[in-house]
Structure formats: structure tokens, C-alpha cells
Write an enzyme that holds these catalytic residues in place. Structure first.
Site, short mmCIF file in Angstrom:
data_model
loop_
_atom_site.label_atom_id
_atom_site.label_comp_id
_atom_site.label_asym_id
_atom_site.label_seq_id
_atom_site.Cartn_x
_atom_site.Cartn_y
_atom_site.Cartn_z
N SER A 110 0.70 -1.40 0.08
CA SER A 110 0.65 0.03 -0.07
C SER A 110 0.36 1.49 0.42
O SER A 110 -0.02 2.28 -0.05
CB SER A 110 -0.90 -0.50 1.24
OG SER A 110 -1.76 -1.00 0.53
N ASP A 156 -17.96 0.41 -0.18
CA ASP A 156 -17.25 -0.47 -0.62
C ASP A 156 -17.84 -1.68 1.11
O ASP A 156 -17.50 -1.28 2.02
CB ASP A 156 -15.55 0.04 0.71
CG ASP A 156 -14.70 -1.88 0.56
OD1 ASP A 156 -14.92 -2.00 0.47
OD2 ASP A 156 -13.97 -0.95 1.34
N HIS A 208 -15.09 0.18 3.89
CA HIS A 208 -15.38 1.41 4.70
C HIS A 208 -16.38 1.81 4.56
O HIS A 208 -16.49 3.30 5.05
CB HIS A 208 -14.09 1.40 4.30
CG HIS A 208 -12.15 1.06 5.18
ND1 HIS A 208 -11.70 0.26 4.18
CD2 HIS A 208 -12.37 1.90 6.32
CE1 HIS A 208 -10.67 0.05 5.18
NE2 HIS A 208 -11.26 0.73 6.66
#
Length: 629
Positions: A327, A351, A372
Site C-alpha cells: 500500500s 466498499d 469502509h
């Protein structure tokens, strides 16, 4: 009957005698003339030839090794020095029976079979006539005494006082500096033999190898008169050697100590760079090794342990370790989406905890299984949402992602003076077709979107990408040496990367704001390292998967072998307003980047930006344990 009597003919006898004397005299005269002629021939006509031969027996030209240049850090702390040492040398031409002398020497010094074999190899190495070979270095007092007492039994063997390389910081700088070791036949094929006639050592790895020519200097020449046993009677002429140039690095030894202390107990790497110059401030690979062991000839058992250790202490993870960047690249993915018009700052998706390709039953999971909810670009960076970047990568496509990421140094070796640095891997369609004989699949693009899949980068490359981001597209290539002698070290890259330009300058601010919130907001993945911070840091955590898990299966580190657990990463720069340091941390098999790699980065940032607050006794393990509570 009367007897006939004969009388001596004295006149005839005298005549015969005179003739014989005359012949003998002529023969003697002839012999004298031959001797005189021979003497005349040797003394006059062949004077030059025999004078030269005589001088060769009496006079010898010896090489004087130059003093190797020193290496300093940015503040003048010495990293590589030369210390006096007594070495055992051997001239084969003076020994007579070489094998017998070596046997006697091995008995006197009580050497092992391996040491004896190594000494024999050095003695028989190809060298110029009457050039000494190094048999043993760094003799102790007892060895010196034993050789001195038995010198009459050791023709050709001598004890020489020489300077030998020493690394005061030992393992702390081993991967950066490399080390010097004995010259091998393979080494001699790559250098000017005349310049190494009196030198027993050559740089192996790191800066010692990269700057070998400058550090070595130029050899000197000495003509000496010797006796029949080869002992020097007097020096007839001398041309002094030129000392090697000293090097000053961008590296800060104290920051290097902090980084090493922070990584203590882990396998991993850290690279810190000055965004203004590209100078490497700290570069640590753990575990490490002691380069001093190699200078005098490493013990075979110790060497065997180093090269067979599963922790790979001699492997430089900073420039050769290839890891999925995970990430840490999400800010670059966001920048690519903005530049290509695929998203803007307000583009949102929902999401649910997974992403699904059209006409594909597979679910690509977010790290947070419940999702999320509604996320935009900034929030997806802050919470490191995978689903947003799956979608972004799918809409961008690998044909736009690959060239965009190469602008930041991924898949390219951009280091100026770090030999052996890997170019990593920035994959694409052509690469897969050439190396896997298969087409590129859409699911592989999704993996690239979160820094996984085939994408591999070194810690140096990740740190370099942060430098370009901190400079908002301006390229400065990473380098380690600042000064060579009294001059600035000039390195001309063959292919200098072009500065990264975007159509709207605010794109830089939008992704950097997201990275600032990673550290300084209440929902950021690195929020636990922000306590008490006195500067603004932009950062990004990352967790790189080592071993794949089945569809729908939950990751459980406790059920995996330690070396199959995820790698922890962190990359960032500070202060955001005027960047002074950019870094990347990779900790192998240590779990999440927020709990392991981020605290290590905070220690290094603090040491560089607020050194008065640094606690000298803390280690990364202390910080990790504190953050987990």
C-alpha cells in the site's frame, strides 16, 4: 771380438729440448692470449650485458604500495581507516624449495590444514619475479616471535609492517562500505597489474569496490641493493607512491546508529534520503556482518556460517531485496487516476469489503472484511482501502499504470554509485508475454493496484519514489558519496530520469494531504506514531502478503510459519512544508506496517528533525510493544 760403443749426442738433445720448450712456450702464450681475449670479450664487448646481470642479482626494483584513502561520514567521523599491522610475506624466488619452506612455516605456527592450504595457494599465486606474496596478516606477538627465532630455516619469508584496513563501526556500515580482501587471480585480470604490484588488498563490494581506483592511489617504485640472501643493504633510488583519495559520504553515522537500533531483532531494511540532494543519510540492512573479518582472511568456519545462515546477513536488503511495495504506492495510484482523468478528489465508491470483476465470481477482498463504506480518494489513502484501488486500477488498466509508475523509478535502477542495486520489477503485458508466455489478465491489474502481484521494489526504490513525491515531481537520484578528495564527486548518469509533470499542480497536494492524514488524523493507519510529534509527516503504511490464502479464508498469522507471515512497510517524508528527509522501511514477516514499520520510521524522523528528543536506549521492539498495548 771387440764391442761397439755409442756416446750421447748432447748437441742433438739440446736441440730437441729447445724445440720442446719453444712449443710449450708458444702453447702457454696461446693460452694466455685466449684468456686475455676472453677477458677482453667479457669485460669490454659484453660489459653492458654482464653489468646488467650483476645488477639484477645485486639490485631489485620493489613496488611501494600506496596508502589507501580514508572514508568519512558527512560530519567527519571516520568509517574506514588504516591501522598498522605485521604481515607475513613470501618471495618464492628466494626460497629454493617452496614446499619445504611452507611445511616448516606451518609447523612453526601450528596452522590447520585449511590455513596451510590457503597459505600455499597464496605462495604459488602468479606474481612478478621477486614480488612478495601475502601469506598471513595481522600477526600477533607470539607468531612474530616464532618466525623471528626460526628465520634461518625460512628463506624467502619475511615480516613486513604495513597498514591494514579497519572499519570502526563494523556491522553498522558493512553493506554500504563493503570491505577489502586479498587480491585473487580473478581480481588481477580486471586491474592494471603494475598498479597492484605492491598491494595485497582490493575492494570487494560497496563503496570500497565502486571507488577502488580513487581509494587505491598510485604505486611507488624503490630500487634497492641486496646481499646474496636477499636482505636489503641500501635504497638506491625511490619514487614515492601517491596516496589514495579520501571519500566523504552523505551518510550520517549517528542516524545510521539510530536506524540500526530501531531495526534490532528484525530482518529488514531502511533507507533514508535527503530530498534536496539525493544523498543517502542512512541505509541499514539487518542482520549484518563484521567486514573486519574479511580483511586478513576470514576463518572458513565463520564464512560458512555467514553464507549458510537462513537470515542472509551478507545480503544487502536495501538495494537487492525485492519486495511487493504493497500500500505504500497508493498515493502514486491516486496521482495516476487524477492525471488520466479516471477519478477526481470527490469521486466516491461504496466498499462492502470486496471488489468483483464483471463476469467473475472471485471476490477481491479489502483488508477490512466488513469494508469502509463510502470512500473517496483521500479517505482511501488514509484508511488504506483496497477496494477503491482495485476499482481505480481496473479503470486505469496496466497499459497506463506501468509507464506512469516507471516515472517514479519503479522497475529502473536509478542509483548513481551503489553497485549491485536491483532494478526491481514493474510488470506489464510485454514482460509477462516474454517471461511467462501468457497474456495479461484483468485480475493481475487489480493486484498491481494495491502493490502486490508481480510488482517488486527495493527499499531504495520505495524511498526514491518518496523523494520524487516530496519534491512534487523533481528528480534527484540517490547517491552515497559527496566529496572525492577535495572535490565534489561528479557522477554523470547515462539515463537521468525526467522530472514528473502533471497537468494540474493541485494533484500533488491532494495525494500528499491524504498521506499527511495517514499519520495525523484520528482514522489514519499510522495514527499511533503521531503522539508528541513536532513536525508534519506524510506517510503511508503497507502490508505485503508473502503467502497467498484461499478465497474466503481469513489471514491468521499464528497459524503460519514465521517466514510466511506478511512483511511490514512504511514510506514517507517530513516536514511536508520543506522536506528534509524521505525514507522507506521494510520489516520482513513482521505483520502490519502500522504496528511495526511505522514506529521504526518515527524513530529515524525524530533523530533527524528533533534529535534532542531521541531516547538513546529505545529500540523498535520497545515502540512496537507500546503501540500494540
Amino acid at each position: 771380438m771387440s764391442e761397439k760403443r755409442t756416446f750421447k749426442n748432447l748437441k742433438l738433445e739440446q736441440s730437441i729440448f729447445r724445440e720442446r720448450v719453444f712449443v710449450a712456450f708458444l702453447f702457454v702464450i696461446l693460452l694466455v692470449l685466449v684468456l686475455v681475449g676472453r677477458m677482453l670479450y667479457l669485460q669490454v664487448y659484453q660489459y653492458d650485458i654482464y653489468t646488467t646481470r650483476s645488477d639484477k642479482n645485486r639490485m631489485h626494483v620493489r613496488a611501494i604500495p600506496p596508502t589507501r584513502g580514508l572514508i568519512f561520514d558527512r560530519n567527519g567521523r571516520i568509517l574506514a581507516e588504516n591501522l598498522p599491522s605485521y604481515n607475513l610475506t613470501f618471495v618464492r624466488e628466494r626460497a629454493g624449495d617452496t614446499a619445504a619452506v611452507l611445511d616448516v612455516l606451518a609447523d612453526i605456527l601450528e596452522l590447520s590444514e585449511e590455513q596451510k592450504e590457503d597459505m600455499s595457494k597464496q605462495a604459488y599465486s602468479r606474481r612478478r619475479p621477486f614480488q612478495s606474496a601475502l601469506l598471513l596478516s595481522q600477526l600477533d606477538d607470539e607468531q612474530i616471535a616464532r618466525v623471528s627465532v626460526n628465520r634461518y630455516r625460512l628463506p624467502g619469508v619475511d615480516i613486513e609492517a604495513q597498514l591494514i584496513r579497519h572499519y570502526p563501526y563494523g556491522p553498522l556500515t558493512a553493506h554500504i562500505l563493503g570491505y577489502v580482501s586479498r587480491i585473487s587471480e580473478k581480481d588481477l585480470k580486471k586491474v592494471d597489474r603494475s598498479q597492484y604490484a605492491g598491494t595485497h588488498y582490493i575492494g570487494k563490494g560497496g563503496i570500497e569496490r565502486q571507488y577502488e581506483t580513487a581509494l587505491h592511489g598510485r604505486v611507488g617504485v624503490q630500487t634497492v641493493e641486496t646481499n646474496a640472501r636477499g636482505r636489503v643493504l641500501q635504497v638506491l633510488s625511490e619514487e614515492l607512491p601517491e596516496q589514495g583519495e579520501s571519500l566523504s559520504l552523505y551518510l550520517d553515522a549517528e542516524l545510521q546508529k539510530v536506524a540500526a537500533r530501531a531495526l534490532a531483532g528484525f530482518r529488514g531494511a531502511l533507507v533514508a534520503i535527503d530530498p534536496n540532494t539525493g544523498g543517502i543519510l542512512a541505509m541499514v540492512s539487518t542482520p549484518s556482518f563484521d567486514p573486519n573479518l574479511f580483511v586478513g582472511g576470514i576463518n572458513p568456519d565463520i564464512y560458512r556460517q555467514l553464507i549458510t545462515s537462513p537470515d542472509l546477513p551478507m545480503f544487502d536488503r536495501t538495494i537487492r531485496g525485492k519486495y511487493p511495495p504493497a500500500s505504500t504506492i497508493k498515493a502514486f495510484m491516486g496521482l495516476a487516476g487524477l492525471e488520466h482523468g479516471v477519478v477526481n478528489a470527490t469521486t466516491t465508491i461504496y466498499d462492502p469489503g470486496w471488489y468483483q470483476l464483471p463476469n467473475d465470481s472471485r471476490l477481491y477482498r479489502n483488508w477490512k472484511r466488513v469494508g469502509h463504506g463510502k470512500v473517496n480518494l483521500k479517505r482511501s489513502i488514509v484508511v488504506s482501502n483496497d477496494t477503491y484501488f482495485y476499482n481505480l486500477a481496473y479503470n486505469l488498466g496496466i497499459d497506463r499504470i506501468q509507464p506512469f509508475m516507471k516515472q517514479f523509478g519503479f522497475g529502473i535502477n536509478t542509483a548513481l554509485d551503489l553497485p549491485g542495486a536491483s532494478s526491481g520489477l514493474m510488470p506489464g503485458r510485454e514482460w509477462k508475454k516474454a517471461h511467462r508466455k501468457l497474456p495479461w489478465f484483468p485480475g493481475e491489474t487489480l493486484s498491481i493496484g494495491i502493490g502486490q502481484g508481480y510488482w517488486l521494489a527495493t527499499p531504495l526504490q520505495i524511498a526514491t519514489s518518496m523523494v520524487v513525491l516530496a519534491n512534487r515531481g523533481k528528480w534527484v537520484q540517490p547517491r552515497i558519496v559527496e566529496m572525492q578528495g577535495r572535490n565534489q564527486a561528479h557522477l554523470n548518469p547515462e539515463n537521468k530520469p525526467e522530472d514528473v509533470s502533471v497537468s494540474k499542480p493541485e494533484y500533488w497536494d491532494q495525494v500528499i494531504d491524504g498521506m499527511v492524514a495517514v499519520v495525523h488524523s484520528s482514522t489514519g493507519t499510522a495514527r499511533r506514531i503521531s503522539k508528541g510529534i513536532r513536525y508534519t509527516m506524510a506517510g503511508k503504511t503497507g502490508t505485503a502478503q508473502v503467502k497467498g490464502i484461499k478465497q474466503g479464508e481469513k489471514y491468521d498469522a499464528s497459524k503460519l510459519h514465521e517466514r510466511h507471515r506478511d512483511h511490514a512497510l512504511f514510506a514517507g517524508f517530513a516536514p511536508v512544508e520543506n522536506p528534509q528527509i524521505a525514507l522507506a522501511v521494510v520489516v520482513e514477516n513482521a505483520g502490519g506496517g502500522s504496528t511495526t514499520a511505522a514506529p521504526i520510521a518515527r524513530m529515524v524522523f525524530d533523530a533527524w528533525l528533533t534529535p534532542e528528543r531521541l531516547k538513546s536506549t529505545k529500540t523498535a521492539s520497545d515502540l512496537v510493544d507500546g503501540n500494540r498495548q
